[in-house]
Design a protein around this motif. Sequence first.
Motif, PDB file in Angstrom:
ATOM      1  N   ILE A  92      78.262  32.056  28.518  1.00 20.51           N
ATOM      2  CA  ILE A  92      76.814  31.853  28.571  1.00 20.51           C
ATOM      3  C   ILE A  92      76.506  30.403  28.941  1.00 20.51           C
ATOM      4  O   ILE A  92      77.107  29.475  28.398  1.00 20.51           O
ATOM      5  N   CYS A  93      75.612  30.231  29.898  1.00 19.57           N
ATOM      6  CA  CYS A  93      75.140  28.881  30.244  1.00 19.57           C
ATOM      7  C   CYS A  93      73.673  28.778  29.870  1.00 19.57           C
ATOM      8  O   CYS A  93      72.877  29.668  30.186  1.00 19.57           O
ATOM      9  N   TYR A  94      73.322  27.684  29.237  1.00 16.65           N
ATOM     10  CA  TYR A  94      71.907  27.425  28.945  1.00 16.65           C
ATOM     11  C   TYR A  94      71.250  26.795  30.160  1.00 16.65           C
ATOM     12  O   TYR A  94      71.893  26.101  30.945  1.00 16.65           O
ATOM     13  N   THR A  95      69.965  27.037  30.298  1.00 18.02           N
ATOM     14  CA  THR A  95      69.175  26.333  31.319  1.00 18.02           C
ATOM     15  C   THR A  95      68.098  25.529  30.598  1.00 18.02           C
ATOM     16  O   THR A  95      67.877  25.705  29.393  1.00 18.02           O
ATOM     17  N   ASN A  96      67.440  24.665  31.365  1.00 19.54           N
ATOM     18  CA  ASN A  96      66.310  23.941  30.759  1.00 19.54           C
ATOM     19  C   ASN A  96      64.998  24.669  31.026  1.00 19.54           C
ATOM     20  O   ASN A  96      63.931  24.077  30.974  1.00 19.54           O
ATOM     21  N   VAL A  97      65.119  25.962  31.322  1.00 21.34           N
ATOM     22  CA  VAL A  97      63.941  26.792  31.588  1.00 21.34           C
ATOM     23  C   VAL A  97      63.624  27.585  30.323  1.00 21.34           C
ATOM     24  O   VAL A  97      64.519  28.189  29.724  1.00 21.34           O
ATOM     25  N   ILE A  98      62.369  27.551  29.939  1.00 18.93           N
ATOM     26  CA  ILE A  98      62.010  28.189  28.670  1.00 18.93           C
ATOM     27  C   ILE A  98      61.126  29.419  28.891  1.00 18.93           C
ATOM     28  O   ILE A  98      60.376  29.493  29.869  1.00 18.93           O
ATOM     29  N   CYS A  99      61.272  30.335  27.996  1.00 20.71           N
ATOM     30  CA  CYS A  99      60.517  31.593  28.054  1.00 20.71           C
ATOM     31  C   CYS A  99      59.018  31.341  28.210  1.00 20.71           C
ATOM     32  O   CYS A  99      58.465  30.425  27.613  1.00 20.71           O
ATOM     33  N   ARG A 100      58.402  32.182  28.995  1.00 18.19           N
ATOM     34  CA  ARG A 100      56.965  32.037  29.285  1.00 18.19           C
ATOM     35  C   ARG A 100      56.092  32.125  28.027  1.00 18.19           C
ATOM     36  O   ARG A 100      54.961  31.660  28.017  1.00 18.19           O
ATOM     37  N   TYR A 101      56.608  32.730  26.974  1.00 18.68           N
ATOM     38  CA  TYR A 101      55.797  32.906  25.765  1.00 18.68           C
ATOM     39  C   TYR A 101      55.978  31.787  24.741  1.00 18.68           C
ATOM     40  O   TYR A 101      55.394  31.840  23.669  1.00 18.68           O
ATOM     41  N   HIS A 102      56.811  30.817  25.088  1.00 25.30           N
ATOM     42  CA  HIS A 102      57.010  29.704  24.150  1.00 25.30           C
ATOM     43  C   HIS A 102      55.931  28.653  24.374  1.00 25.30           C
ATOM     44  O   HIS A 102      55.739  28.186  25.498  1.00 25.30           O
ATOM     45  N   ASP A 103      55.254  28.282  23.307  1.00 22.30           N
ATOM     46  CA  ASP A 103      54.233  27.238  23.396  1.00 22.30           C
ATOM     47  C   ASP A 103      54.888  25.905  23.043  1.00 22.30           C
ATOM     48  O   ASP A 103      55.259  25.673  21.890  1.00 22.30           O
TER      49      ASP A 103
ATOM     50  N   ASP B 101      62.503  19.279  24.232  1.00 17.14           N
ATOM     51  CA  ASP B 101      61.615  18.198  24.651  1.00 17.14           C
ATOM     52  C   ASP B 101      60.808  18.529  25.907  1.00 17.14           C
ATOM     53  O   ASP B 101      60.816  19.647  26.403  1.00 17.14           O
ATOM     54  N   ALA B 102      60.137  17.506  26.397  1.00 20.05           N
ATOM     55  CA  ALA B 102      59.220  17.695  27.522  1.00 20.05           C
ATOM     56  C   ALA B 102      59.943  17.980  28.830  1.00 20.05           C
ATOM     57  O   ALA B 102      59.301  18.303  29.834  1.00 20.05           O
ATOM     58  N   ASN B 103      61.264  17.881  28.848  1.00 14.24           N
ATOM     59  CA  ASN B 103      61.999  18.119  30.096  1.00 14.24           C
ATOM     60  C   ASN B 103      62.176  19.592  30.415  1.00 14.24           C
ATOM     61  O   ASN B 103      62.654  19.942  31.489  1.00 14.24           O
ATOM     62  N   VAL B 104      61.850  20.466  29.485  1.00 16.38           N
ATOM     63  CA  VAL B 104      61.990  21.880  29.779  1.00 16.38           C
ATOM     64  C   VAL B 104      60.841  22.326  30.688  1.00 16.38           C
ATOM     65  O   VAL B 104      59.765  21.735  30.677  1.00 16.38           O
ATOM     66  N   VAL B 105      61.130  23.343  31.482  1.00 16.46           N
ATOM     67  CA  VAL B 105      60.084  23.878  32.367  1.00 16.46           C
ATOM     68  C   VAL B 105      59.890  25.356  32.045  1.00 16.46           C
ATOM     69  O   VAL B 105      60.834  26.047  31.631  1.00 16.46           O
ATOM     70  N   SER B 106      58.695  25.819  32.247  1.00 13.83           N
ATOM     71  CA  SER B 106      58.410  27.222  31.958  1.00 13.83           C
ATOM     72  C   SER B 106      59.024  28.112  33.023  1.00 13.83           C
ATOM     73  O   SER B 106      59.069  27.762  34.209  1.00 13.83           O
ATOM     74  N   GLU B 107      59.466  29.277  32.615  1.00 11.69           N
ATOM     75  CA  GLU B 107      60.021  30.219  33.597  1.00 11.69           C
ATOM     76  C   GLU B 107      58.969  30.627  34.627  1.00 11.69           C
ATOM     77  O   GLU B 107      59.316  31.090  35.716  1.00 11.69           O
ATOM     78  N   LEU B 108      57.716  30.452  34.290  1.00 11.94           N
ATOM     79  CA  LEU B 108      56.647  30.783  35.236  1.00 11.94           C
ATOM     80  C   LEU B 108      56.679  29.859  36.446  1.00 11.94           C
ATOM     81  O   LEU B 108      56.150  30.185  37.505  1.00 11.94           O
ATOM     82  N   ASP B 109      57.328  28.698  36.285  1.00 16.62           N
ATOM     83  CA  ASP B 109      57.359  27.718  37.368  1.00 16.62           C
ATOM     84  C   ASP B 109      58.697  27.692  38.106  1.00 16.62           C
ATOM     85  O   ASP B 109      58.920  26.822  38.955  1.00 16.62           O
ATOM     86  N   VAL B 110      59.593  28.609  37.749  1.00 14.73           N
ATOM     87  CA  VAL B 110      60.925  28.577  38.364  1.00 14.73           C
ATOM     88  C   VAL B 110      61.264  29.957  38.937  1.00 14.73           C
ATOM     89  O   VAL B 110      61.391  30.928  38.176  1.00 14.73           O
ATOM     90  N   PRO B 111      61.408  30.072  40.263  1.00 16.53           N
ATOM     91  CA  PRO B 111      61.813  31.359  40.843  1.00 16.53           C
ATOM     92  C   PRO B 111      63.182  31.771  40.299  1.00 16.53           C
ATOM     93  O   PRO B 111      64.043  30.917  40.045  1.00 16.53           O
ATOM     94  N   GLU B 112      63.378  33.058  40.126  1.00 19.62           N
ATOM     95  CA  GLU B 112      64.626  33.536  39.523  1.00 19.62           C
ATOM     96  C   GLU B 112      65.866  33.073  40.287  1.00 19.62           C
ATOM     97  O   GLU B 112      66.882  32.745  39.690  1.00 19.62           O
ATOM     98  N   ASP B 113      65.759  33.017  41.634  1.00 16.40           N
ATOM     99  CA  ASP B 113      66.944  32.616  42.398  1.00 16.40           C
ATOM    100  C   ASP B 113      67.230  31.113  42.324  1.00 16.40           C
ATOM    101  O   ASP B 113      68.192  30.631  42.904  1.00 16.40           O
ATOM    102  N   GLU B 114      66.391  30.399  41.590  1.00 10.90           N
ATOM    103  CA  GLU B 114      66.644  28.959  41.415  1.00 10.90           C
ATOM    104  C   GLU B 114      67.104  28.627  39.987  1.00 10.90           C
ATOM    105  O   GLU B 114      67.310  27.467  39.641  1.00 10.90           O
ATOM    106  N   LEU B 115      67.266  29.672  39.184  1.00 17.34           N
ATOM    107  CA  LEU B 115      67.646  29.431  37.781  1.00 17.34           C
ATOM    108  C   LEU B 115      68.965  28.672  37.655  1.00 17.34           C
ATOM    109  O   LEU B 115      69.124  27.818  36.783  1.00 17.34           O
ATOM    110  N   GLU B 116      69.898  28.975  38.560  1.00 17.02           N
ATOM    111  CA  GLU B 116      71.210  28.316  38.474  1.00 17.02           C
ATOM    112  C   GLU B 116      71.091  26.809  38.631  1.00 17.02           C
ATOM    113  O   GLU B 116      71.916  26.060  38.111  1.00 17.02           O
ATOM    114  N   ASP B 117      70.065  26.374  39.369  1.00 12.50           N
ATOM    115  CA  ASP B 117      69.870  24.930  39.554  1.00 12.50           C
ATOM    116  C   ASP B 117      69.453  24.251  38.258  1.00 12.50           C
ATOM    117  O   ASP B 117      69.436  23.024  38.176  1.00 12.50           O
TER     118      ASP B 117
END
Length: 152
Positions: free
Chosen positions: A46-57, A124-140
């Motif tokens: 499993i690899c973590y990303t800095n992309v966070i679920c759309r429902y996380h406030d 922290d503030a460096n995470v981005v919402s999944e709403l702003d990241v296309p699925e094919d860019e998740l690996e980045d």
Amino acid sequence: MTKMTAKPFWKTKKLSEFTPKEWESVCAHCGQCCLLKLQDEDSGDICYTNVICRYHDCKTHLCTRYADRCTLVPTCLKLTPQNLNDIFWIPETCAYNILNRSGDLPDWHPLVSGKPLPQDRQIDANVVSELDVPEDELEDHIIEDEDDAGLD
Ligand code: SF4
Ligand code: SF4
């Protein structure tokens, strides 16, 4: 004379004996488990990303759809005392994981400190919402480990 204080519930009960309210209170709302994860098809790693679920406030560090979370996000698993040992991707510093491993909660936990979770324990503030990241860019957005999302 020294005042005697009762031991807190997490030191006297098994996880399976916690009331639902006690169980919920163990969540420190750090947000780590809401980071999107990718699984290597070959190794299963499993690899973590800095992309966070759309429902996380990210301001309140709460799930905006908590009651419906497992329906809306099929990979959002409800942690229970029964499945805790089987979910291998739970972050090392997840409060449930720490309690399960050590039998105690750390000093920084709100139940111990009586204060909100420290900033350096939150996503922290460096995470981005999944709403702003296309699925094919998740690996980045793969990060070395969950610490790179702002946790020390
Ligand atoms: S990683 Fe653990 S403590 Fe943090 S939000 Fe998820 S369940 Fe709660
Ligand atoms: S649905 Fe809620 S609890 Fe589940 S991953 Fe998304 S923000 Fe986190």
